[in-house]
Write an enzyme that holds these catalytic residues in place. Sequence first.
Site, PDB file in Angstrom:
ATOM      1  N   GLY A  25       0.779  -1.235   0.000  1.00 16.88           N
ATOM      2  CA  GLY A  25       0.000   0.000   0.000  1.00 16.88           C
ATOM      3  C   GLY A  25       0.808   1.282   0.000  1.00 16.88           C
ATOM      4  O   GLY A  25       0.335   2.314   0.486  1.00 16.88           O
TER       5      GLY A  25
ATOM      6  N   ASN B  54       1.357   3.038  -2.557  1.00 12.51           N
ATOM      7  CA  ASN B  54       0.615   3.964  -3.422  1.00 12.51           C
ATOM      8  C   ASN B  54      -0.611   4.522  -2.711  1.00 12.51           C
ATOM      9  O   ASN B  54      -0.962   5.685  -2.885  1.00 12.51           O
ATOM     10  CB  ASN B  54       0.239   3.283  -4.738  1.00 12.51           C
ATOM     11  CG  ASN B  54       1.433   3.198  -5.650  1.00 12.51           C
ATOM     12  OD1 ASN B  54       1.856   4.190  -6.220  1.00 12.51           O
ATOM     13  ND2 ASN B  54       2.028   2.007  -5.737  1.00 12.51           N
TER      14      ASN B  54
ATOM     15  N   MET C 269      -4.463  -7.304  -6.674  1.00 10.54           N
ATOM     16  CA  MET C 269      -4.020  -8.449  -7.463  1.00 10.54           C
ATOM     17  C   MET C 269      -5.180  -9.348  -7.888  1.00 10.54           C
ATOM     18  O   MET C 269      -5.041 -10.569  -7.943  1.00 10.54           O
ATOM     19  CB  MET C 269      -2.978  -9.260  -6.659  1.00 10.54           C
ATOM     20  CG  MET C 269      -1.766  -8.444  -6.249  1.00 10.54           C
ATOM     21  SD  MET C 269      -0.996  -7.582  -7.623  1.00 10.54           S
ATOM     22  CE  MET C 269      -0.154  -8.936  -8.417  1.00 10.54           C
TER      23      MET C 269
ATOM     24  N   ASN D  15      -6.535   1.832 -12.877  1.00  9.54           N
ATOM     25  CA  ASN D  15      -5.511   0.913 -12.367  1.00  9.54           C
ATOM     26  C   ASN D  15      -4.129   1.507 -12.614  1.00  9.54           C
ATOM     27  O   ASN D  15      -3.920   2.286 -13.539  1.00  9.54           O
ATOM     28  CB  ASN D  15      -5.635  -0.431 -13.106  1.00  9.54           C
ATOM     29  CG  ASN D  15      -4.635  -1.464 -12.615  1.00  9.54           C
ATOM     30  OD1 ASN D  15      -4.475  -1.678 -11.408  1.00  9.54           O
ATOM     31  ND2 ASN D  15      -3.938  -2.114 -13.533  1.00  9.54           N
TER      32      ASN D  15
ATOM     33  N   HIS E  43      -0.191   0.451 -13.333  1.00  9.69           N
ATOM     34  CA  HIS E  43       0.589  -0.693 -13.828  1.00  9.69           C
ATOM     35  C   HIS E  43       2.058  -0.293 -13.970  1.00  9.69           C
ATOM     36  O   HIS E  43       2.356   0.754 -14.557  1.00  9.69           O
ATOM     37  CB  HIS E  43       0.027  -1.164 -15.177  1.00  9.69           C
ATOM     38  CG  HIS E  43       0.699  -2.401 -15.670  1.00  9.69           C
ATOM     39  ND1 HIS E  43       0.467  -3.646 -15.102  1.00  9.69           N
ATOM     40  CD2 HIS E  43       1.631  -2.596 -16.641  1.00  9.69           C
ATOM     41  CE1 HIS E  43       1.224  -4.542 -15.720  1.00  9.69           C
ATOM     42  NE2 HIS E  43       1.935  -3.939 -16.659  1.00  9.69           N
TER      43      HIS E  43
END
Length: 216
Positions: free
Chosen positions: A17, A19, A95, A112, A114
Amino acid sequence: MSPEKSLKVSVLASGTGTNLQALIDQVHGREGIEIIGVASDKPDALALDRASSAGIETASFPATNYSGDRIARDAALADWLRSRGTQLVVMAGYMQIVGPAFLDRFPDAVINLHPALLPAFPGIDAVSQAISYGVKVFGVTVHFVDEGVDSGPVIMQRSVELPDAREVDDVLPHIHAIEHQILPEVVRLFARGAVRIASTHPRRVLVGPLAVLPER
Ligand code: GRF
């Protein structure tokens, strides 16, 4: 802006976490943004602890609780997010794949993060895929989520030249530094109504002050 008028953001995360923490530190409670919930498929995800420490409500939806029925789990997750008033869903190291029924509940409002420059290296282990391929430029993509794997329209990308990278650990700190910048940046743009998909080109995302979201 008052909290009632803020963009209500929920974050999905499976891991550490960092982010989520960047969002908490940089945008939560300011610039018209409230993180109102954090959910995980992993009840022991560190991301949930970070959320609790920031006073943000949490929930977990482990696959085992739904006997592997992804549709049922997605529905429970979507119900929880909706009940909190979620307007933007941010997948930050989540995930799991979410299905069409989930996406229909949040049209053009699931994004999302990536760790590669899509469409190169979708799926898991993107950084090691990139190293194995021998690329010299790495990067990060924030994109809308669609029914494929890391295949939705690109909102923002940022790159870093690392021609001598040989190991994942040579790259990851650079990737994380970029992620912690551009994810908050994208959420700020959403709060300002400055992200939308071009009506003439479903893959092109317009980002900027003239773009107005039809609704939050
Ligand atoms: C990030 O690198 C993100 O790109 C990937 O998962 C990682 C999550 O990291 N999808 P964290 O849990 O936010 O630290």
